[in-house]
Write a protein that holds these residues in place. Structure first.
Motif, short mmCIF file in Angstrom:
data_model
loop_
_atom_site.label_atom_id
_atom_site.label_comp_id
_atom_site.label_asym_id
_atom_site.label_seq_id
_atom_site.Cartn_x
_atom_site.Cartn_y
_atom_site.Cartn_z
N CYS A 103 1.22 -1.33 -0.14
CA CYS A 103 0.45 -0.20 -0.05
C CYS A 103 1.35 1.42 0.55
O CYS A 103 1.90 0.75 1.11
N CYS A 106 0.39 3.27 3.65
CA CYS A 106 0.92 2.47 5.13
C CYS A 106 1.79 2.35 5.43
O CYS A 106 2.40 1.88 5.76
N CYS A 145 -4.59 -0.23 0.08
CA CYS A 145 -4.76 -1.12 1.09
C CYS A 145 -6.66 -0.64 1.30
O CYS A 145 -7.03 0.11 1.23
N HIS A 147 -7.63 -0.78 3.93
CA HIS A 147 -7.56 -0.15 5.43
C HIS A 147 -7.93 2.31 4.62
O HIS A 147 -8.51 2.18 5.54
N CYS A 148 -7.11 1.63 4.11
CA CYS A 148 -6.47 3.41 3.61
C CYS A 148 -8.06 3.45 2.23
O CYS A 148 -8.81 4.71 3.02
ZN LIG Z 1 -2.57 1.60 3.14
#
Ligand SMILES: [Zn+2]
Length: 456
Positions: A103, A106, A145, A147-148
């Motif tokens: 990613c 992150c 990713c 999450h982001c």
């Molecule tokens: Zn990420």
């Protein structure tokens, strides 16, 4: 690794700030799955509304967003339940993702590959029409990713809606939360995007908030550790624009100190930064660019705004000027004291001069635009002292040389700085007298005009 975390990326961090503020928490490690679920619930209901979905999500931030169902083609299926379902799917991807760290935001998780990642779901990326736009060569778009990507979907509610979208990204993160707090408060209160108290200029709004927060915390030192960038953008199918405004720490610390130590003076300085001064401060602050803010942001000197040349008066206290010179311009206290003492000696000499000479000397200093003119001011003043029969010279040779040359060619700390500081000191101590002399002068001019009229 906690469930959600700070990354340093403005869009992702703003999303996390939103989730934290909704949960009334400061630390991502304290977030529970339940907190995230209720955040999903909150935004899904909000985003299903037309004001959000077509005007803000589709119109200003994520054009055709499939996750938030902002694509106009999805209008019929757009319900808060369906939006929540999409967000929940993405959220479970975070928990299940493993086997990669590519990613670009992150660096902790693998790029999300179930759906394409273009500007529809992450603002200001490419449209997806030209896949080789992405340097990673990923045909599905940016290497971001789950999450982001997930957090970015919460970003809109932590932003302010001015003519464009304003995202305030700050470090340390407790300051970010403080600055994003009002956005979430307004969203909760009105179900609409925060209008930043009707401010239309991003930097004006930031300085307004600095003022408020400083009054609350009671110290300018709060800002000494702050690093702030403003992201002022629009991303829709027609336009993608972004201004990044970096806010120098010294500017924030100074603005905060000014508010605490001399708020009246600080307001006068700001008023001098607007041209249309007949308008009320609150209105100017909301709608007009201010030269003082611009200069502080560009790290240019605002020394001239500390006094009012037209009325030969000071706008602020010496204490504030002192702080500005030391903390923002980087002058050392000793040179400042030195210039101040010379200013006082000049004032003593000026006080002894007859009114017409006093007026001429001050004018000469005011009009000195070149260094030789600045030198001439001192030479004339020495002559005045001789005529007055004062034995000791105003300056020793060393002092004379150092006030002219010791400040180098640095624009902030040059002989011009010395000149402005001297003027400040003269106005501060001789304002009443200069006002009187000024009146005589104005009257004299009026008489001359009148006399001229009679002759014809
Ligand atoms: Zn990420």
């Amino acid at each position: 690794m906690s469930l959600l975390e700070w990354t340093g990326h403005p869009f992702v961090d703003a999303g996390l700030a939103a989730v934290l503020l909704l949960a009334n928490k400061n630390d991502p490690t304290d977030l529970t799955e339940k907190d995230v679920e209720s955040a999903i619930d909150f935004v899904s209901k909000l985003y299903a509304r037309d004001e959000w979905n077509s005007k803000i999500i589709h119109g200003m931030i994520f054009p055709n967003n499939g996750i938030l169902m902002a694509n106009p083609a999805m209008k019929k299926r757009r319900t808060s339940e369906n939006i929540a379902k999409n967000l929940n799917e993405l959220f479970s991807e975070i928990k299940n993702s493993s086997g990669g760290f590519n990613c670009v935001i992150c660096g902790e998780r693998p790029a999300y590959d179930k759906k394409e990642v273009y500007r529809a779901v992450f603002p200001l990326l490419g449209s997806g029409d030209v896949t080789n736009y992405f340097h990673s060569g990923n045909p599905k778009g940016a290497d971001i990713c789950a999450h982001c990507l997930f957090l970015a979907q919460f970003m809109p509610i932590a932003c302010y809606r001015l003519p464009r979208i304003l995202l305030i990204h700050a470090y340390p993160y407790d300051i970010m939360l403080e600055l994003n707090k009002d956005a979430i408060r307004d969203v909760k209160l009105t179900q609409l995007a925060s209008n930043a108290e009707n401010f239309t200029k991003p930097e004006n709004y930031l300085f307004h908030r600095i003022k408020e927060i400083t009054r609350k915390v009671g110290t300018h030192k709060y800002w000494e550790r702050a690093s702030i960038n403003l992201y002022y953008f629009v991303c829709n199918n027609q336009t993608q624009v972004l201004d990044i405004i970096h806010v120098p720490t010294s500017a924030m610390v100074f603005a905060a100190y000014a508010e605490l130590v001399d708020s009246l003076g600080w307001n006068k300085i700001l008023m001098a930064g607007w041209r249309n001064r007949d308008t009320r401060f609150e209105e100017l602050e909301r709608n007009y660019r201010n030269e003082v803010y611009s200069r502080l942001l560009n790290e240019e000197s605002i020394l001239e705004y500390f006094f009012d040349r037209q009325n030969r008066n000071t706008n602020a206290k010496w204490e504030l000027l002192n702080f500005y010179c030391v903390e923002v311009l980087g002058m050392d206290e000793k040179s400042l004291e030195f210039i101040k003492s010379i200013g006082d000696r000049i004032v003593e000499t000026l006080q002894k001069l007859p009114e017409n000479k006093l007026r001429d000397r001050v004018r000469e200093l005011e009009r000195a635009e070149r260094r030789y003119q600045f030198e001439m001011f001192f030479i004339r003043l020495e002559k005045d002292r001789l005529e007055l029969g004062l034995e000791k010279p105003l300056l020793s040779y060393e002092e004379f040389a150092s006030i002219l040359t010791a400040y180098g060619e640095d624009l902030n700390v040059s002989w011009r700085t010395a000149k402005n500081l001297l003027l400040f000191r003269i106005y501060e101590r001789l304002h009443e007298k200069l006002l009187k002399v000024g009146e005589v002068e104005a009257q004299g001019e009026a008489e001359m005009i009148f006399a001229g009229g009679e002759e014809t």
